[in-house]
Design a protein around this motif. Structure first.
Motif, PDB file in Angstrom:
ATOM      1  N   LEU A   1       0.824  -1.212   0.000  1.00  0.00           N
ATOM      2  CA  LEU A   1       0.000   0.000   0.000  1.00  0.00           C
ATOM      3  C   LEU A   1       0.857   1.260   0.000  1.00  0.00           C
ATOM      4  O   LEU A   1       0.544   2.230  -0.703  1.00  0.00           O
ATOM      5  N   ARG A   2       1.932   1.266   0.777  1.00  0.00           N
ATOM      6  CA  ARG A   2       2.798   2.450   0.792  1.00  0.00           C
ATOM      7  C   ARG A   2       3.516   2.644  -0.526  1.00  0.00           C
ATOM      8  O   ARG A   2       3.660   3.772  -1.022  1.00  0.00           O
TER       9      ARG A   2
ATOM     10  N   SER B   1      -4.305   6.415  10.660  1.00  0.00           N
ATOM     11  CA  SER B   1      -5.500   5.575  10.563  1.00  0.00           C
ATOM     12  C   SER B   1      -6.195   5.437  11.911  1.00  0.00           C
ATOM     13  O   SER B   1      -7.427   5.363  11.980  1.00  0.00           O
TER      14      SER B   1
ATOM     15  N   THR C   1       2.565   1.722  -3.480  1.00  0.00           N
ATOM     16  CA  THR C   1       1.626   2.099  -4.546  1.00  0.00           C
ATOM     17  C   THR C   1       0.902   3.408  -4.247  1.00  0.00           C
ATOM     18  O   THR C   1       0.154   3.908  -5.099  1.00  0.00           O
ATOM     19  N   GLY C   2       1.110   3.948  -3.049  1.00  0.00           N
ATOM     20  CA  GLY C   2       0.443   5.195  -2.676  1.00  0.00           C
ATOM     21  C   GLY C   2      -1.043   5.049  -2.450  1.00  0.00           C
ATOM     22  O   GLY C   2      -1.789   6.039  -2.516  1.00  0.00           O
ATOM     23  N   THR C   3      -1.497   3.821  -2.166  1.00  0.00           N
ATOM     24  CA  THR C   3      -2.921   3.574  -1.933  1.00  0.00           C
ATOM     25  C   THR C   3      -3.305   3.953  -0.511  1.00  0.00           C
ATOM     26  O   THR C   3      -2.581   3.653   0.437  1.00  0.00           O
ATOM     27  N   HIS C   4      -4.452   4.607  -0.358  1.00  0.00           N
ATOM     28  CA  HIS C   4      -4.938   5.014   0.962  1.00  0.00           C
ATOM     29  C   HIS C   4      -6.233   4.266   1.264  1.00  0.00           C
ATOM     30  O   HIS C   4      -7.301   4.613   0.749  1.00  0.00           O
ATOM     31  N   PRO C   5      -6.167   3.220   2.081  1.00  0.00           N
ATOM     32  CA  PRO C   5      -7.376   2.443   2.387  1.00  0.00           C
ATOM     33  C   PRO C   5      -8.307   3.203   3.334  1.00  0.00           C
ATOM     34  O   PRO C   5      -7.949   4.256   3.878  1.00  0.00           O
TER      35      PRO C   5
ATOM     36  N   GLY D   1      -7.158   0.609   7.107  1.00  0.00           N
ATOM     37  CA  GLY D   1      -5.785   1.087   7.270  1.00  0.00           C
ATOM     38  C   GLY D   1      -5.256   0.815   8.666  1.00  0.00           C
ATOM     39  O   GLY D   1      -4.090   0.442   8.841  1.00  0.00           O
TER      40      GLY D   1
END
Length: 412
Positions: free
Chosen positions: A28-29, A246, A31-35, A40
């Motif tokens: 996630l970090r 989060s 890919t810059g994804t923010h769940p 998160g």
């Protein structure tokens, strides 16, 4: 195979499971994804937990090559780096977002109270159950029923006494000032210098994954040790910030007090591996190793961690002193008061079952009566009992303070 050891296959399985816990956070970090906040909190919390496990394994394995009290103190510090990472992040963010000041105080006080109120009590429980199990099987057991500390741990107790006195200042003045950083960091450095002069107790046996890694040839063992440190540090770096954020966002979305979520869930994730190892040591009747490791962690968290918070706050754009509102000051007061009682119970180098039970019960009371008046009354109870015990054991307190000034290379 020793009782504490595991097979190579089990080792591989445990390492794989630990890395699998950290993998989603890393992906996630990268890919810059923010769940979503709750997702998160779980994903990055698992990353913090995995990092803590890796650092604990590496720290325990390092004891194969580094012995003595100084090594144990330094390794205890390494083992709680995830806790430092989360708390210092909150203090850093508070420099530009004042509301994060509360979270820095919450995380610090929660970690300290969890360590003493739950961790220390669990050691006594595990030791008691371990003794009973061996007695039922007809195996040799210690001729005592209380957890015992070696004499050299009086150094930790003496420095904890110094820190316990100093730690009341933030609650009284409403800030963790730059002067507190100077004093508390100086106490920690003095503690390291003092403890470096003694040999301490060598650890006889390791348990679990470190027990297998310690039996490797020198070069592979050291590669595994430093690789564990490096990988754990990377995962901490990847997970700490989004986990901290989060927690705050999840509290808002779930309607839970963010202060309480930060105070208890974050320390539970970051310190769980250390508590588990201490419990295993106690179960193996290695009570000195168990309570000694947690005592060393308490010293470094109540000195170095608290002392570095104003520095992180300044680095984040704030002033030189981390301000505390009334609730945060009460939490610091309650934590300082609990420290006094914990110190009083350990000062004679024995930790009795009734003492552990009382520490746990007082810890649990705060969840039943969480309002301001209850925190003040509970602080008073801690202090009344703590000072009463310290007065009764004043000779032991004197011996601990003497070890701070002139440490003696005793073995207990």
């Amino acid at each position: 195979m020793p009782e504490q050891s595991i097979s190579r296959g089990t080792l591989a399985t445990r390492v794989a499971v630990t890395l699998a816990l950290a993998l989603p956070a890393v992906v996630l970090r990268l890919t810059g994804t923010h769940p979503a906040p709750v997702a998160g909190m779980i994903i990055f919390g698992a990353g913090v937990l995995a990092a803590a496990v890796l650092l604990m394994w590496a720290a325990e394995t390092a004891r194969r090559d580094i012995s003595g009290a100084l090594a144990l103190a330094l390794l205890a510090l390494i083992a709680v780096l995830p806790e430092y990472a989360v708390d210092l992040y909150y203090a850093y963010r508070a420099g530009s977002k004042p509301e994060y000041t509360a979270y820095a105080a919450a995380n610090m006080t929660g970690a300290n109270r969890l360590l003493v109120g739950v961790g220390w009590a669990l050691v006594v429980l595990a030791f008691t159950l371990g003794v009973r199990q061996r007695a039922r099987r007809g195996e040799p057991v210690p001729d005592r029923r209380d957890v015992h500390l070696s004499v050299h741990h009086r150094i930790e107790l003496g420095f904890l006494a110094l820190a316990a006195v100093v730690a009341f200042i933030p609650a009284l003045v409403g800030e963790i000032g730059w002067y507190m950083s100077i004093v508390l960091i100086a106490i920690y450095i003095a503690y390291i210098v003092r403890i470096a002069r003694i040999g301490g107790d060598d650890v006889e046996q390791l348990v679990g994954v470190p027990a297998v890694l310690a039996e490797l040839p020198t070069v592979p063992r050291r590669v595994a040790t430093w690789g564990g440190f490096a990988l754990g540090a990377v995962i901490v770096f990847v997970s700490a910030e989004p986990f901290a954020e989060s927690l705050v966002e999840a509290g808002s979305s779930l309607g839970i007090d963010e202060f309480l979520l930060v105070q208890w869930l974050a320390p539970l994730a970051s310190e769980a591996p250390e508590l588990i190892v201490a419990v295993v040591f106690a179960w193996r009747l290695r009570d000195n190793d168990a309570i000694g490791a947690l005592l060393s962690s308490k010293v470094n968290q109540w000195t170095l961690l608290v002392g570095t918070l104003p520095l992180a706050y300044k680095a984040g754009g704030g002033g030189w002193s981390l301000p505390l509102d009334s609730r945060q000051a009460e939490e610091v007061l309650l934590t300082a008061a609990q420290t006094v009682l914990g110190l009083a119970f350990l000062i004679d180098l024995y930790f009795r079952r009734w003492e552990a039970a009382l520490l746990f019960c007082l810890f649990a009371v705060q969840f039943v009566l969480p309002d301001e008046t209850a925190r003040l009354w509970l602080s008073g109870v801690y202090l009344a009992i703590g000072f009463s015990v310290l007065i009764a054991r004043y000779r032991d307190l004197g011996r601990a303070m003497a070890m701070v000034v002139i440490p003696r290379p005793h073995r207990g």
